[in-house]
Design a protein around this motif. Structure first.
Motif, short mmCIF file in Angstrom:
data_model
loop_
_atom_site.label_atom_id
_atom_site.label_comp_id
_atom_site.label_asym_id
_atom_site.label_seq_id
_atom_site.Cartn_x
_atom_site.Cartn_y
_atom_site.Cartn_z
N GLN A 126 0.84 -1.19 0.00
CA GLN A 126 0.00 0.00 0.00
C GLN A 126 0.88 1.24 0.00
O GLN A 126 2.09 1.16 0.24
CB GLN A 126 -0.90 0.00 1.22
N ASN A 127 0.28 2.37 -0.26
CA ASN A 127 1.05 3.62 -0.34
C ASN A 127 1.76 3.94 0.97
O ASN A 127 2.88 4.46 0.95
CB ASN A 127 0.15 4.78 -0.75
N ARG A 128 1.14 3.65 2.10
CA ARG A 128 1.81 3.98 3.37
C ARG A 128 3.05 3.11 3.57
O ARG A 128 4.05 3.54 4.14
CB ARG A 128 0.86 3.90 4.54
N GLN A 129 3.02 1.85 3.07
CA GLN A 129 4.21 1.01 3.13
C GLN A 129 5.29 1.54 2.19
O GLN A 129 6.48 1.51 2.52
CB GLN A 129 3.85 -0.43 2.77
N ALA A 130 4.87 2.01 1.03
CA ALA A 130 5.82 2.59 0.08
C ALA A 130 6.46 3.84 0.66
O ALA A 130 7.66 4.06 0.50
CB ALA A 130 5.11 2.92 -1.23
N GLU A 164 9.02 2.72 3.18
CA GLU A 164 10.19 2.17 2.51
C GLU A 164 11.07 3.30 1.95
O GLU A 164 12.30 3.29 2.13
CB GLU A 164 9.75 1.25 1.37
N LEU A 165 10.45 4.26 1.31
CA LEU A 165 11.19 5.38 0.75
C LEU A 165 11.85 6.22 1.85
O LEU A 165 12.98 6.67 1.71
CB LEU A 165 10.26 6.24 -0.10
N LYS A 166 11.15 6.39 2.97
CA LYS A 166 11.70 7.15 4.09
C LYS A 166 12.91 6.43 4.68
O LYS A 166 13.89 7.07 5.06
CB LYS A 166 10.63 7.38 5.15
N SER A 167 12.87 5.09 4.71
CA SER A 167 14.01 4.35 5.24
C SER A 167 15.23 4.46 4.32
O SER A 167 16.36 4.40 4.77
CB SER A 167 13.64 2.88 5.45
N ILE A 168 14.98 4.65 3.02
CA ILE A 168 16.09 4.78 2.07
C ILE A 168 16.64 6.20 2.06
O ILE A 168 17.85 6.41 2.13
CB ILE A 168 15.63 4.37 0.65
N PRO A 203 4.29 7.89 -3.05
CA PRO A 203 5.08 6.93 -3.82
C PRO A 203 4.30 5.63 -4.03
O PRO A 203 3.41 5.30 -3.24
CB PRO A 203 6.31 6.70 -2.95
N LYS A 204 4.64 4.92 -5.09
CA LYS A 204 3.99 3.64 -5.37
C LYS A 204 4.76 2.53 -4.69
O LYS A 204 5.98 2.60 -4.57
CB LYS A 204 3.95 3.41 -6.88
N PRO A 205 4.07 1.48 -4.26
CA PRO A 205 4.76 0.35 -3.64
C PRO A 205 5.63 -0.39 -4.67
O PRO A 205 5.23 -0.60 -5.81
CB PRO A 205 3.63 -0.56 -3.17
N THR A 206 6.82 -0.79 -4.26
CA THR A 206 7.72 -1.53 -5.13
C THR A 206 7.06 -2.83 -5.59
O THR A 206 7.21 -3.24 -6.74
CB THR A 206 9.03 -1.84 -4.39
#
Length: 69
Positions: free
Chosen positions: A8-12, A15-19, A28-31
Motif C-alpha cells: 500500500q502507499n503507506r508502506q511505500a 520504505e522510501l523514508k528508510s532509504i 510513492p507507489k509500492p515496489t
C-alpha cells in the motif's frame, strides 16, 4: 485479486523514508506493485524505461526483478 498483496502507499512511503531518511514524495507507489506490473507485461528480455523517474520505484522494482532472475 492479484493486487491484494503488492503493498500500500503507506508502506511505500515508509520504505522510501528508510532509504532517503525523510518524506520527499507524498504518494510513492509500492515496489511490489511495480514488480507485479512488470511481471505481467514484460518478458525476461524487456527494456524498462521510466521517463519520469520521480521516486525511483520503477528502477527499484526492475533491479529487484533482475536480481531474482
Amino acid at each position: 485479486t492479484i493486487w491484494r498483496d503488492v503493498g500500500q502507499n503507506r508502506q511505500a512511503k515508509a520504505e522510501l523514508k528508510s532509504i532517503l531518511g525523510s518524506d520527499v514524495f507524498d504518494t510513492p507507489k509500492p515496489t511490489g506493485l511495480l514488480k507485479r506490473i512488470l511481471n505481467i507485461v514484460a518478458d525476461a528480455d524487456a527494456l524498462v524505461l521510466d521517463s519520469f523517474a520521480g521516486s525511483g520505484t520503477t528502477a527499484h522494482a526492475t533491479l529487484l526483478l533482475n536480481r531474482d532472475d
